[in-house]
Design a protein around this motif. Structure first.
Motif, mmCIF file in Angstrom:
data_model
loop_
_atom_site.group_PDB
_atom_site.id
_atom_site.type_symbol
_atom_site.label_atom_id
_atom_site.label_comp_id
_atom_site.label_asym_id
_atom_site.label_seq_id
_atom_site.Cartn_x
_atom_site.Cartn_y
_atom_site.Cartn_z
ATOM 1 N N ASP A 104 24.167 23.593 -39.577
ATOM 2 C CA ASP A 104 24.357 25.043 -39.518
ATOM 3 C C ASP A 104 24.252 25.047 -37.446
ATOM 4 O OD1 ASP A 104 24.182 25.894 -42.297
ATOM 5 O OD2 ASP A 104 22.168 25.807 -42.276
ATOM 6 N N TYR A 105 23.462 24.278 -37.549
ATOM 7 C CA TYR A 105 23.594 24.266 -35.711
ATOM 8 C C TYR A 105 25.040 23.783 -35.452
ATOM 9 C CZ TYR A 105 19.640 25.664 -38.325
ATOM 10 O OH TYR A 105 18.222 26.627 -38.892
ATOM 11 N N CYS A 106 26.214 22.729 -35.871
ATOM 12 C CA CYS A 106 26.349 22.651 -34.885
ATOM 13 C C CYS A 106 27.848 22.350 -35.393
ATOM 14 C CB CYS A 106 26.215 20.908 -34.439
ATOM 15 S SG CYS A 106 24.954 20.142 -33.650
ATOM 16 N N HIS A 107 29.014 23.044 -34.705
ATOM 17 C CA HIS A 107 30.594 23.293 -35.302
ATOM 18 C C HIS A 107 31.092 22.530 -33.779
ATOM 19 C CE1 HIS A 107 29.614 26.853 -37.207
ATOM 20 N NE2 HIS A 107 29.262 26.085 -37.865
ATOM 21 N N VAL A 108 31.864 21.466 -34.115
ATOM 22 C CA VAL A 108 33.016 21.102 -33.517
ATOM 23 C C VAL A 108 34.511 21.005 -33.887
ATOM 24 C CG1 VAL A 108 33.516 17.964 -33.019
ATOM 25 C CG2 VAL A 108 31.140 18.764 -33.724
ATOM 26 N N THR A 109 35.119 21.632 -32.085
ATOM 27 C CA THR A 109 36.522 21.171 -32.646
ATOM 28 C C THR A 109 36.666 20.502 -31.734
ATOM 29 O OG1 THR A 109 36.603 22.661 -30.997
ATOM 30 C CG2 THR A 109 36.703 23.767 -32.954
ATOM 31 N N ARG A 110 37.539 19.520 -31.977
ATOM 32 C CA ARG A 110 38.196 17.915 -31.825
ATOM 33 C C ARG A 110 40.202 18.736 -31.146
ATOM 34 N NH1 ARG A 110 35.668 14.197 -33.399
ATOM 35 N NH2 ARG A 110 33.832 14.669 -35.132
ATOM 36 N N GLY A 111 40.523 17.935 -29.654
ATOM 37 C CA GLY A 111 41.442 18.507 -28.859
ATOM 38 C C GLY A 111 42.615 16.737 -28.816
ATOM 39 N N ASP A 112 42.910 17.107 -28.082
ATOM 40 C CA ASP A 112 43.956 15.960 -27.127
ATOM 41 C C ASP A 112 42.714 14.826 -26.962
ATOM 42 O OD1 ASP A 112 46.185 16.630 -28.240
ATOM 43 O OD2 ASP A 112 46.586 18.094 -26.948
ATOM 44 N N ASN A 113 43.834 14.019 -26.667
ATOM 45 C CA ASN A 113 42.781 12.288 -25.813
ATOM 46 C C ASN A 113 41.805 12.130 -26.543
ATOM 47 O OD1 ASN A 113 45.711 12.053 -25.172
ATOM 48 N ND2 ASN A 113 45.559 13.319 -23.020
ATOM 49 N N GLY A 114 41.613 12.738 -27.606
ATOM 50 C CA GLY A 114 39.927 12.100 -27.637
ATOM 51 C C GLY A 114 38.962 13.031 -27.337
ATOM 52 N N ILE A 115 39.142 14.510 -26.430
ATOM 53 C CA ILE A 115 37.948 15.471 -26.139
ATOM 54 C C ILE A 115 37.160 16.300 -27.074
ATOM 55 C CG2 ILE A 115 37.882 17.337 -24.022
ATOM 56 C CD1 ILE A 115 40.254 15.876 -22.960
ATOM 57 N N ALA A 116 36.301 16.719 -27.494
ATOM 58 C CA ALA A 116 35.794 16.959 -28.295
ATOM 59 C C ALA A 116 35.055 18.436 -28.256
ATOM 60 C CB ALA A 116 34.964 16.524 -28.876
ATOM 61 N N GLN A 117 34.774 18.939 -28.677
ATOM 62 C CA GLN A 117 33.741 20.140 -28.203
ATOM 63 C C GLN A 117 32.499 20.424 -29.478
ATOM 64 O OE1 GLN A 117 34.584 24.287 -26.152
ATOM 65 N NE2 GLN A 117 34.966 25.035 -27.406
ATOM 66 N N LEU A 118 31.139 20.302 -28.861
ATOM 67 C CA LEU A 118 30.757 20.787 -30.154
ATOM 68 C C LEU A 118 29.633 22.020 -28.969
ATOM 69 C CD1 LEU A 118 27.422 19.147 -30.868
ATOM 70 C CD2 LEU A 118 26.861 21.020 -30.049
ATOM 71 N N THR A 119 30.035 23.625 -30.260
ATOM 72 C CA THR A 119 29.094 24.013 -29.910
ATOM 73 C C THR A 119 28.012 24.621 -31.219
ATOM 74 O OG1 THR A 119 31.797 25.279 -30.090
ATOM 75 C CG2 THR A 119 29.957 26.777 -30.015
ATOM 76 N N ILE A 120 27.120 24.981 -29.737
ATOM 77 C CA ILE A 120 25.729 25.211 -31.026
ATOM 78 C C ILE A 120 25.887 26.893 -31.371
ATOM 79 C CG2 ILE A 120 23.584 25.080 -30.311
ATOM 80 C CD1 ILE A 120 23.716 23.611 -27.988
ATOM 81 N N THR A 121 25.424 26.808 -32.517
ATOM 82 C CA THR A 121 25.365 27.744 -33.408
ATOM 83 C C THR A 121 24.431 28.578 -34.055
ATOM 84 O OG1 THR A 121 26.219 26.673 -35.264
ATOM 85 C CG2 THR A 121 27.884 27.655 -33.460
ATOM 86 N N ASN A 122 24.126 29.558 -34.797
ATOM 87 C CA ASN A 122 23.226 29.898 -35.140
ATOM 88 C C ASN A 122 21.637 30.248 -34.586
ATOM 89 O OD1 ASN A 122 24.912 30.833 -37.155
ATOM 90 N ND2 ASN A 122 24.702 28.568 -38.320
ATOM 91 N N ALA A 123 22.029 30.059 -33.414
ATOM 92 C CA ALA A 123 20.694 30.480 -32.888
ATOM 93 C C ALA A 123 20.130 31.518 -31.451
ATOM 94 C CB ALA A 123 20.366 28.875 -31.625
ATOM 95 N N GLY A 124 20.856 32.794 -32.061
ATOM 96 C CA GLY A 124 20.946 34.069 -31.536
ATOM 97 C C GLY A 124 21.323 33.885 -30.303
ATOM 98 N N PRO A 125 21.540 34.702 -30.281
ATOM 99 C CA PRO A 125 22.189 35.537 -28.647
ATOM 100 C C PRO A 125 22.492 35.054 -27.634
ATOM 101 C CG PRO A 125 20.983 37.015 -29.149
ATOM 102 C CD PRO A 125 21.142 36.682 -30.185
ATOM 103 N N LEU A 126 20.792 33.744 -27.633
ATOM 104 C CA LEU A 126 21.412 33.566 -26.344
ATOM 105 C C LEU A 126 20.507 31.888 -27.031
ATOM 106 C CD1 LEU A 126 18.691 35.166 -24.286
ATOM 107 C CD2 LEU A 126 21.040 34.783 -23.517
ATOM 108 N N ASN A 127 21.140 31.047 -27.846
ATOM 109 C CA ASN A 127 21.448 29.865 -28.419
ATOM 110 C C ASN A 127 19.591 29.750 -27.544
ATOM 111 O OD1 ASN A 127 24.171 29.412 -28.962
ATOM 112 N ND2 ASN A 127 24.179 30.271 -26.651
#
Length: 256
Positions: free
Chosen positions: A6-29
């Motif tokens: 519920d609190y981690c979404h991950v997107t993956r790009g090229d060359n093994g680069i990933a982005q973790l987005t902290i979610t569902n933690a309110g407007p200020l995370n």
């Protein structure tokens, strides 16, 4: 996009680069116990992926990566539950510090208290011009602890004392001047700057990069002579991966 929990979404790009987005933690995370555990679990899961070369961490929205720890939850704590809460926060900061691949913190808006401790545990911090930083714990009756211990290593004892004892807010240019962040760019250029840095890291040998990060972590705690001598064995073992042979030969071929 991959949803780890519920609190981690991950997107993956090229060359093994990933982005973790902290979610569902309110407007200020804001980090409450559930968010803390979710982000730690996400980091531990991603850390097992050998093909991941760089991890970018950001918060949902544009107000912060992590705004801080949850004061509403902390206001109800006693000694035992306070120690349990701060142990969880320690563990998520340590999960990012021990993450095997380099981690870039995307810093926009507020970076306060536990959020700044988490950012300090990342390898590289890139901030927008409007970002603001503070360690305001003493204003709410608690000391700054756990990975606040990294701050004197980053910005020196004098500035760390100022930041922690005065609870002052510093702007992004000051944070850059102090060494609290590594790069400051216009808000519109933040993602481009982070992508450029992540791409440069991803183009290096991934096993060499993992060894380098681990070695830097050792250097933080070992005396100088031990750090130097430890490096000899790490250098030798790097030739077991085949990366030096490939990268050096490619360099020599380009020169031809």
């Amino acid at each position: 996009m991959q949803t780890i929990n519920d609190y981690c979404h991950v997107t993956r790009g090229d060359n093994g680069i990933a982005q973790l987005t902290i979610t569902n933690a309110g407007p200020l995370n804001i980090m409450n116990s559930a968010v803390i555990n979710g982000v730690r679990e996400g980091l531990e899961q991603l850390g097992k992926e050998r093909d991941l070369r760089v991890l970018i961490i950001r918060g949902s929205g544009e107000k912060s990566m992590i705004g801080g720890a949850d004061i509403k939850e902390m206001a109800k704590l006693d000694q035992a539950s306070a120690e349990k809460f701060i142990t969880g926060l320690r563990d998520v900061c340590e999960a990012v510090r021990q993450f095997p691949a380099p981690v870039i913190a995307r810093l926009r808006g507020w970076c306060l208290g536990g959020g700044l401790e988490f950012a300090a545990a990342c390898d590289i911090r890139i901030a927008s011009q409007e970002a603001k930083f503070a360690m305001p714990e003493v204003k709410v009756g608690i000391p700054s602890v756990i990975h606040a211990a990294l701050l004197p290593r980053l910005i020196g004892w004098g500035r760390a004392r100022w930041l922690i004892l005065t609870a002052a807010t510093v702007d992004a240019p000051t944070a850059l001047n102090w060494g609290l962040v590594d790069q400051v760019v216009a808000e519109a250029d933040l993602d481009q700057a982070i992508t450029a840095t992540a791409t440069a890291i991803a183009e290096c040998g991934p096993e060499a990069m993992r060894s380098q990060k681990a070695l830097l972590r050792e250097w933080e705690e070992l005396p100088l002579t031990e750090s130097v001598n430890l490096s000899v064995g790490v250098f030798g073992k790097s030739f077991l991966t085949g990366e030096p042979q490939r990268h050096m030969q490619a360099f020599l071929d380009r020169r031809k």
